[in-house]
Design a protein around this motif. Structure first.
Motif, mmCIF file in Angstrom:
data_model
loop_
_atom_site.group_PDB
_atom_site.id
_atom_site.type_symbol
_atom_site.label_atom_id
_atom_site.label_comp_id
_atom_site.label_asym_id
_atom_site.label_seq_id
_atom_site.Cartn_x
_atom_site.Cartn_y
_atom_site.Cartn_z
ATOM 1 N N ASP A 74 -4.937 26.774 0.841
ATOM 2 C CA ASP A 74 -6.253 26.123 0.918
ATOM 3 C C ASP A 74 -6.399 25.376 2.242
ATOM 4 O O ASP A 74 -7.444 25.457 2.898
ATOM 5 N N ILE A 75 -5.352 24.665 2.651
ATOM 6 C CA ILE A 75 -5.382 23.900 3.902
ATOM 7 C C ILE A 75 -5.575 24.843 5.088
ATOM 8 O O ILE A 75 -6.385 24.580 5.985
ATOM 9 N N ARG A 76 -4.862 25.946 5.091
ATOM 10 C CA ARG A 76 -4.976 26.908 6.195
ATOM 11 C C ARG A 76 -6.393 27.471 6.288
ATOM 12 O O ARG A 76 -6.976 27.541 7.367
ATOM 13 N N VAL A 77 -6.966 27.837 5.151
ATOM 14 C CA VAL A 77 -8.329 28.384 5.143
ATOM 15 C C VAL A 77 -9.332 27.318 5.573
ATOM 16 O O VAL A 77 -10.215 27.578 6.396
ATOM 17 N N LEU A 78 -9.195 26.121 5.017
ATOM 18 C CA LEU A 78 -10.110 25.040 5.398
ATOM 19 C C LEU A 78 -10.002 24.725 6.885
ATOM 20 O O LEU A 78 -11.028 24.516 7.550
ATOM 21 N N ASN A 79 -8.789 24.706 7.415
ATOM 22 C CA ASN A 79 -8.621 24.437 8.847
ATOM 23 C C ASN A 79 -9.263 25.529 9.706
ATOM 24 O O ASN A 79 -9.835 25.239 10.755
ATOM 25 N N ALA B 41 -13.846 33.655 3.445
ATOM 26 C CA ALA B 41 -13.162 32.577 2.723
ATOM 27 C C ALA B 41 -13.584 32.552 1.254
ATOM 28 O O ALA B 41 -12.749 32.381 0.362
ATOM 29 N N MET B 42 -14.866 32.731 0.990
ATOM 30 C CA MET B 42 -15.338 32.689 -0.404
ATOM 31 C C MET B 42 -14.813 33.866 -1.216
ATOM 32 O O MET B 42 -14.695 33.774 -2.425
ATOM 33 N N ALA B 43 -14.479 34.953 -0.535
ATOM 34 C CA ALA B 43 -13.946 36.125 -1.230
ATOM 35 C C ALA B 43 -12.434 36.031 -1.454
ATOM 36 O O ALA B 43 -11.859 36.866 -2.153
ATOM 37 N N ASP B 44 -11.797 35.006 -0.903
ATOM 38 C CA ASP B 44 -10.355 34.826 -0.998
ATOM 39 C C ASP B 44 -9.989 34.376 -2.416
ATOM 40 O O ASP B 44 -10.252 33.244 -2.805
ATOM 41 N N ASP C 140 -7.132 33.770 -3.609
ATOM 42 C CA ASP C 140 -5.972 32.881 -3.674
ATOM 43 C C ASP C 140 -6.349 31.405 -3.514
ATOM 44 O O ASP C 140 -5.489 30.535 -3.659
ATOM 45 N N LEU C 141 -7.609 31.125 -3.221
ATOM 46 C CA LEU C 141 -8.049 29.735 -3.094
ATOM 47 C C LEU C 141 -8.192 29.088 -4.461
ATOM 48 O O LEU C 141 -8.547 29.755 -5.442
ATOM 49 N N SER C 142 -7.955 27.792 -4.494
ATOM 50 C CA SER C 142 -8.190 27.054 -5.740
ATOM 51 C C SER C 142 -9.695 27.004 -6.008
ATOM 52 O O SER C 142 -10.512 27.148 -5.087
ATOM 53 N N ALA C 143 -10.058 26.798 -7.251
ATOM 54 C CA ALA C 143 -11.474 26.717 -7.623
ATOM 55 C C ALA C 143 -12.164 25.560 -6.907
ATOM 56 O O ALA C 143 -13.316 25.684 -6.480
ATOM 57 N N THR C 144 -11.465 24.450 -6.741
ATOM 58 C CA THR C 144 -12.040 23.283 -6.069
ATOM 59 C C THR C 144 -12.350 23.589 -4.611
ATOM 60 O O THR C 144 -13.440 23.262 -4.110
ATOM 61 N N THR C 145 -11.418 24.223 -3.938
ATOM 62 C CA THR C 145 -11.634 24.563 -2.525
ATOM 63 C C THR C 145 -12.742 25.593 -2.391
ATOM 64 O O THR C 145 -13.603 25.479 -1.512
ATOM 65 N N ARG C 146 -12.745 26.579 -3.262
ATOM 66 C CA ARG C 146 -13.801 27.601 -3.207
ATOM 67 C C ARG C 146 -15.177 26.961 -3.399
ATOM 68 O O ARG C 146 -16.139 27.312 -2.723
#
Length: 160
Positions: free
Chosen positions: A7-12, A112-115, A117-123
Motif C-alpha cells: 500500500d505504501i509503495r502504491v501510495l508513494n 492503482a484502483m485495479a490492484d 493486492d491493496l487493502s480496502a482502506t487504501t483502495r
C-alpha cells in the motif's frame, strides 16, 4: 505488514504523480498569458498538492515515509514545455502539455484502483482522490479539444 508495504509503495507512486501534476499546473500558471487560465491552473496545482498531502498522511499512518518529490521525467517534460511555450507563445501549447500529463496521472490512478493486492482502506482512499483527478483531467481534455476546434475553425482551409 507486507500489505502495508505494498500500500505504501502504491501510495508513494501516486504521490509522485500528484506532485508532478501540481508542478505542471504551477508551471502552466506561470506560462499562461490569460488571467483566467492562470487562476484556473493555480487552483488545480493547489488541489493536487492537497491530494498529495492527504496521501502522505495515509503513508505515515501505514508506518511509511512519504515521497516528497516528483519524478525526473516530469521535470524534463516541464523543461520541454518551457521551450515549447517560448517558441510558440500560445496557451494551446501549454494546455496540450498539461493535458498529456493529466492522461498519465489518470492512468496511474486507474492501475492503482485495479490492484487487487491493496487493502480496502487504501483502495477507498485512492478511489476518492481519483474522482477529483478524473474531473480535472476531463476539464483539461475538454479545454484542449475546444481550443483545437477553434484553431481548426480559424484555419483558412477549414470548410465553412
Amino acid at each position: 505488514m507486507s500489505g502495508d508495504k505494498h500500500d505504501i509503495r502504491v501510495l508513494n507512486g501516486l504521490i509522485e504523480g500528484l506532485i508532478d501534476s501540481a508542478d505542471g499546473y504551477a508551471e502552466a500558471a506561470a506560462e499562461a498569458g490569460d488571467q483566467g487560465y492562470k487562476a484556473w491552473f493555480q487552483a488545480r496545482a493547489d488541489e493536487r498538492r492537497r491530494l498529495a498531502d492527504d496521501f502522505k498522511t495515509a503513508v505515515r499512518e501505514r508506518g511509511g515515509d512519504p515521497e516528497e518529490d516528483g519524478s525526473i521525467l516530469a521535470k524534463a517534460q516541464r523543461a520541454f514545455m518551457d521551450v515549447k511555450s517560448a517558441l510558440l507563445g500560445d496557451s494551446a501549447s501549454v494546455i496540450g502539455s498539461v493535458e498529456g500529463g493529466e492522461d498519465h496521472l489518470k492512468a496511474r490512478f486507474e492501475r492503482a484502483m485495479a490492484d487487487e493486492d491493496l487493502s480496502a482502506t487504501t483502495r477507498e482512499t485512492i478511489r476518492r482522490a481519483y474522482a477529483v483527478v478524473k474531473e480535472g483531467h476531463d476539464q483539461m481534455s475538454a479545454l484542449k479539444h475546444s481550443l483545437d476546434a477553434r484553431r481548426d475553425a480559424d484555419n483558412p482551409l477549414y470548410p465553412k
